[in-house]
Design a protein around this motif. Structure first.
Motif, mmCIF file in Angstrom:
data_model
loop_
_atom_site.group_PDB
_atom_site.id
_atom_site.type_symbol
_atom_site.label_atom_id
_atom_site.label_comp_id
_atom_site.label_asym_id
_atom_site.label_seq_id
_atom_site.Cartn_x
_atom_site.Cartn_y
_atom_site.Cartn_z
ATOM 1 N N LYS A 106 0.849 -1.204 0.000
ATOM 2 C CA LYS A 106 0.000 0.000 0.000
ATOM 3 C C LYS A 106 0.875 1.240 0.000
ATOM 4 O O LYS A 106 1.787 1.365 0.816
ATOM 5 C CB LYS A 106 -0.920 -0.009 1.222
ATOM 6 N N VAL A 107 0.609 2.131 -0.948
ATOM 7 C CA VAL A 107 1.381 3.371 -1.079
ATOM 8 C C VAL A 107 0.385 4.533 -1.138
ATOM 9 O O VAL A 107 -0.614 4.449 -1.844
ATOM 10 C CB VAL A 107 2.196 3.366 -2.402
ATOM 11 N N GLN A 108 0.673 5.606 -0.417
ATOM 12 C CA GLN A 108 -0.194 6.778 -0.529
ATOM 13 C C GLN A 108 -0.013 7.385 -1.911
ATOM 14 O O GLN A 108 1.107 7.443 -2.423
ATOM 15 C CB GLN A 108 0.187 7.811 0.541
ATOM 16 N N VAL A 109 -1.102 7.837 -2.520
ATOM 17 C CA VAL A 109 -1.047 8.377 -3.888
ATOM 18 C C VAL A 109 0.033 9.452 -4.011
ATOM 19 O O VAL A 109 0.790 9.473 -4.971
ATOM 20 C CB VAL A 109 -2.422 8.962 -4.307
ATOM 21 N N GLU A 110 0.168 10.274 -2.950
ATOM 22 C CA GLU A 110 1.151 11.377 -3.086
ATOM 23 C C GLU A 110 2.579 10.861 -3.109
ATOM 24 O O GLU A 110 3.477 11.541 -3.559
ATOM 25 C CB GLU A 110 0.947 12.427 -1.992
ATOM 26 N N HIS A 111 2.789 9.619 -2.629
ATOM 27 C CA HIS A 111 4.155 9.050 -2.674
ATOM 28 C C HIS A 111 4.309 8.078 -3.827
ATOM 29 O O HIS A 111 5.366 7.493 -4.017
ATOM 30 C CB HIS A 111 4.466 8.313 -1.356
#
Ligand SMILES: CN1C=C[C@@](O)(C#Cc2ccnc(-n3nc(C(N)=O)c4cc(F)ccc43)c2)C1=O
Length: 349
Positions: A106-111
């Protein structure tokens, strides 16, 4: 088809994919992933975006329902955290419909960097971790991939201290096989290290993972400078001199990192860290390569492998293909793969 048709076809496809999760092809995922740019300020994310669910699944073992694939609805995390990659946490997951289990990052969209998917989508090689798909759900991107029961080489090192020479050579050889393939397809990995080498259950097979720092280099050799644009540097102790000096970078940066990993496997600690304090990048630029960290017990051909991969001048440094051949020869010279997994702990040297 000429490029303009293909481009419009891709644009057409992306338009059709927006807001939907489908079973599709790697190129569909690559096109959609390029639209998943974090705009950097989640305050702009309107209610619709937070609820949005779109993506491409590449295996029938993961089943979207009515063009959706949502966490806790269609798939669920099982057990705890497997590990943490670049800007993300990795879990074991299970598809609720098929019962199929795999790994999910899982990756935050901003990263999120589209290169994490565009560089490995469509890559099929025995030594590269298979991609099973990716979905965006609100402000999160979840990337699905094959589960590797043996965990990471970094975790193995924490358990057993350091590796015997033959095991270290074998894992280096498998890593160089992956790099040889990726470099032949103009993909630079950007973060080769033990944490990003995953093992099969019996620890005999290794695959390279984590394309969160990867870059697609243009074959026409335009000046690639990894310190410009959105390149995120890899692990400091494994950075090649040309990166820390902001010079022209090419695939050879991965070869340098692979030999930093080799020193980590043989010693039980990262190079430079026993001799210098942070910031290490100044030392990497100024000091000779860390050849003094090669254990004295190593076979001369193993010394030669590491020396060829730790040439400070990239043009003099061995390529992944050349270093793999040297590594295979060195493994034969030390008598092949003999040491068993006796589970004994070797205190870092
Ligand atoms: C193809 N593909 C798609 C996403 C990717 O960029 C990644 C990654 C990544 C980073 C760090 N760690 C793990 N990681 N994966 C597993 C697993 N698959 O079983 C795993 C298991 C662990 F015990 C620890 C870390 C782990 C995976 C990539 O390469």
């Amino acid at each position: 088809k000429n490029t303009s048709d293909t481009l419009s076809m891709d644009e057409f496809l992306v338009d059709a994919l927006k807001g939907n999760v489908i079973l599709g092809e790697p190129r569909n995922l690559a096109c959609l992933a390029k639209t998943w740019k974090g705009d950097g300020s989640s305050s702009k994310a309107c209610l619709q975006e937070i609820n949005e669910n779109e993506g491409v699944l590449l295996t029938e073992k993961l089943k979207a329902v009515d063009y959706e694939y949502r966490e806790e609805v269609h798939w669920t995390k099982c057990q705890g955290l497997l590990g943490t990659g670049s800007f993300g946490e990795v879990y074991k997951m299970e598809d609720k419909q098929t019962g199929f289990q795999c790994a999910a990052k899982k990756v935050q969209v901003e990263h999120f960097r589209a290169e994490e998917l565009t560089t490995c989508a469509g890559v099929t090689h025995a030594k590269v971790l298979p991609l099973y798909g990716a979905v965006k759900e609100g402000l999160w991107v979840t990337i699905f991939m094959k589960l590797m029961e043996g965990g990471s080489l970094g975790q193995l090192l924490k358990q057993c201290g350091y590796l015997p020479e033959d095991r270290a050579l074998d894992y280096l050889s498998q890593t160089l096989e992956a790099l040889e393939y990726l470099h032949a397809h103009n993909v630079l990995h950007g973060d080769v290290k033990a944490d990003n080498v995953l093992l099969s259950g019996d620890r005999s097979h290794a695959v390279l993972c984590d394309f969160g720092h990867a870059a697609q280099l243009h074959p026409d050799g335009i000046r690639n400078c990894l310190t410009t644009g959105d390149y995120v540097p890899g692990t400091e102790t494994h950075l090649a001199p040309e990166i820390v000096m902001g010079k022209h970078c090419d695939f050879k940066v991965d070869v340098w990192s692979s030999c930093c990993m080799m020193l980590h496997l043989l010693n039980g600690y990262h190079p430079w860290t026993q001799y210098y304090n942070h910031p290490l990048c100044l030392k990497i630029a100024k000091e000779p390569p860390p050849l003094r960290e090669i254990p004295p017990s190593c076979h001369p051909s193993t010394v030669q492998v590491i020396t060829s991969g730790l040439e400070k001048e990239p043009t003099k440094r061995a390529s992944a293909a050349e270093l793999r051949m040297k590594t295979c020869k060195a493994l034969k010279q030390v008598g092949g793969l003999k040491s068993s997994w006796s589970g004994e702990y070797r205190e870092p040297r």
